[in-house]
Design an enzyme around this catalytic site. Structure first.
Site, short mmCIF file in Angstrom:
data_model
loop_
_atom_site.label_atom_id
_atom_site.label_comp_id
_atom_site.label_asym_id
_atom_site.label_seq_id
_atom_site.Cartn_x
_atom_site.Cartn_y
_atom_site.Cartn_z
N GLY A 11 -13.49 -2.09 3.35
CA GLY A 11 -12.25 -1.53 4.29
C GLY A 11 -12.59 -0.12 4.62
CG ASP A 36 -12.20 -12.75 -5.76
OD1 ASP A 36 -11.07 -11.36 -5.64
OD2 ASP A 36 -11.75 -13.61 -5.10
CE1 TYR A 61 -1.42 -8.20 -0.05
CE2 TYR A 61 -0.08 -6.37 -1.17
CZ TYR A 61 -0.34 -7.02 -0.39
OH TYR A 61 0.79 -7.62 0.56
CB THR A 62 -3.48 -1.01 0.93
OG1 THR A 62 -4.00 -1.29 2.63
CG2 THR A 62 -4.67 -0.85 0.11
CG ASP A 103 1.21 9.73 -2.37
OD1 ASP A 103 0.41 8.03 -2.11
OD2 ASP A 103 1.82 10.21 -1.75
CE1 TYR A 126 -0.90 -0.08 -3.18
CE2 TYR A 126 -0.01 2.18 -2.42
CZ TYR A 126 -1.61 1.54 -2.80
OH TYR A 126 -2.59 1.97 -1.86
CE LYS A 130 -4.48 1.51 -6.17
NZ LYS A 130 -5.42 1.04 -5.58
CD1 TRP A 151 0.87 10.08 3.09
CD2 TRP A 151 0.68 7.75 4.06
NE1 TRP A 151 1.96 9.04 2.52
CE2 TRP A 151 2.07 7.86 3.76
CE3 TRP A 151 0.76 6.71 4.70
CZ2 TRP A 151 3.42 6.66 3.53
CZ3 TRP A 151 1.40 5.56 5.16
CH2 TRP A 151 2.75 5.69 4.41
#
Ligand SMILES: NC(=O)c1ccc[n+]([C@@H]2O[C@H](COP(=O)([O-])OP(=O)(O)OC[C@H]3O[C@@H](n4cnc5c(N)ncnc54)[C@H](OP(=O)(O)O)[C@@H]3O)[C@@H](O)[C@H]2O)c1
Length: 283
Positions: A11, A36, A61-62, A103, A126, A130, A151
């Site tokens: 990543g 995993d 997972y983004t 955030d 998402y 989180k 970001w």
């Protein structure tokens, strides 16, 4: 020498963290094929064989919009179950655990920046995953260190980011419309990596804490429009930018309007323009 087990090694953040490698520490990078995080038995086995002192979880997972439909299950599996597994095994093996959050755990109604203990109220899937990941990690392992950031830009050529996207668009377009009513702080991933090293170097101080780590911005933070304007100014690209509203640019996931986070920790993050300047000056 302390050993850091790094998950999600392919990543963007993991890439820059490895590039900023410090002496006295050994990084053991595991990508998804080898570890995993949704498989607790594999987590336990890899942690044991690595003899790690610290787990730094960069796996996630983004895809914020994907989490609203096709990625719904993956979002929950990776960002909730995966984080729970790591926190649990770290606790069982008595080693440190650091994980990244966002955030987007906040609803975006607060101007002036969110503090670490402000109430969370995610408004998209998402953010919800989180948030649940954070909560479970802290429950199963109260020593967990949660780093919320926002970001990210940086990484290698294989990683997509807003800065590179803007620069690429400026090669073919004379005009662009960019959202100007969502406020946040950008984060240069090398600066975040440095901050993670600061935490790791003084880990006794940070166990059980939540930190807000993004580059510094004033007031409510900046918008995509502000960010794009500064990118083109610093890179000396001529392009007509027009501000637009979130309503004009519909996405599957709703995004918080104000999601700047205040950093009340001892870990320093420099001003966003300094980070951007350094990133743009890289070959
Ligand atoms: N990017 C941002 O703007 C941003 C903003 C706020 C917070 N964050 C947080 O910061 C952290 C790092 O983000 P990033 O941008 O570096 O993410 P990224 O580039 O999307 O990397 C995430 C990595 O996790 C891997 N992964 C996915 N599922 C996995 C699994 N089950 N087991 C192991 N690895 C798995 C992915 O592999 P595959 O590619 O093979 O799926 C990918 O290499 C994340 O926690 C993210 O939520 C990011």
């Amino acid at each position: 020498m302390k050993r850091i087990l790094l998950t999600g090694a392919k990543g963007m953040l993991a890439h820059d963290f490895m590039e900023s490698q410090k002496e006295r520490f050994e990084i053991i990078p595991f990508d998804r094929d080898y570890l995993d995080i949704t498989d607790i038995q594999q987590v336990e086995q890899r942690v044991q064989e690595s003899q790690a002192d610290i787990i730094l979880n960069c796996a996630a997972y983004t895809n914020v919009d994907g989490a609203e439909d096709t990625g719904k299950k993956m979002n929950l599996d990776i960002n909730v179950l995966g984080v729970f597994n790591l926190a649990k095994i770290a606790n069982r093996q008595n080693i440190d655990f650091i994980t990244l959050s966002t955030d987007y755990v906040f609803d975006g109604t607060k101007e002036g920046g969110y503090n670490e203990n402000d109430e969370q109220n995610p408004i998209n899937n998402y953010g919800l995953a989180k948030y649940l990941g954070e909560k479970l990690a802290c429950e199963v392992n109260p020593q967990s260190i949660i780093v919320r950031t926002s970001w990210l830009y940086g990484g290698g050529n294989e990683h997509k980011n807003f800065v590179n996207t803007m620069l690429k668009l400026s090669e073919t377009r004379n005009e662009l419309r960019v959202i100007n009513d969502q406020f946040w702080s950008p984060t240069y991933v090398m600066d975040l990596s440095q901050a993670l090293w600061d935490i790791i170097g003084n880990i006794d101080t940070f166990r059980g804490k939540i930190l807000h780590l993004s580059n510094e911005t004033s007031n409510n933070g900046i918008t995509w429009f502000d960010f794009a304007s500064e990118i083109f100014k610093m890179a000396d690209r001529k392009i007509n930018l027009t501000p637009c509203t979130t309503e004009e640019y519909q996405t599957k996931a709703v995004r918080p309007k104000f999601s700047k986070m205040n950093n009340n920790s001892s870990v320093q993050m420099r001003n966003w323009k300094e980070g951007l300047r350094e990133y743009l000056s890289k070959p």
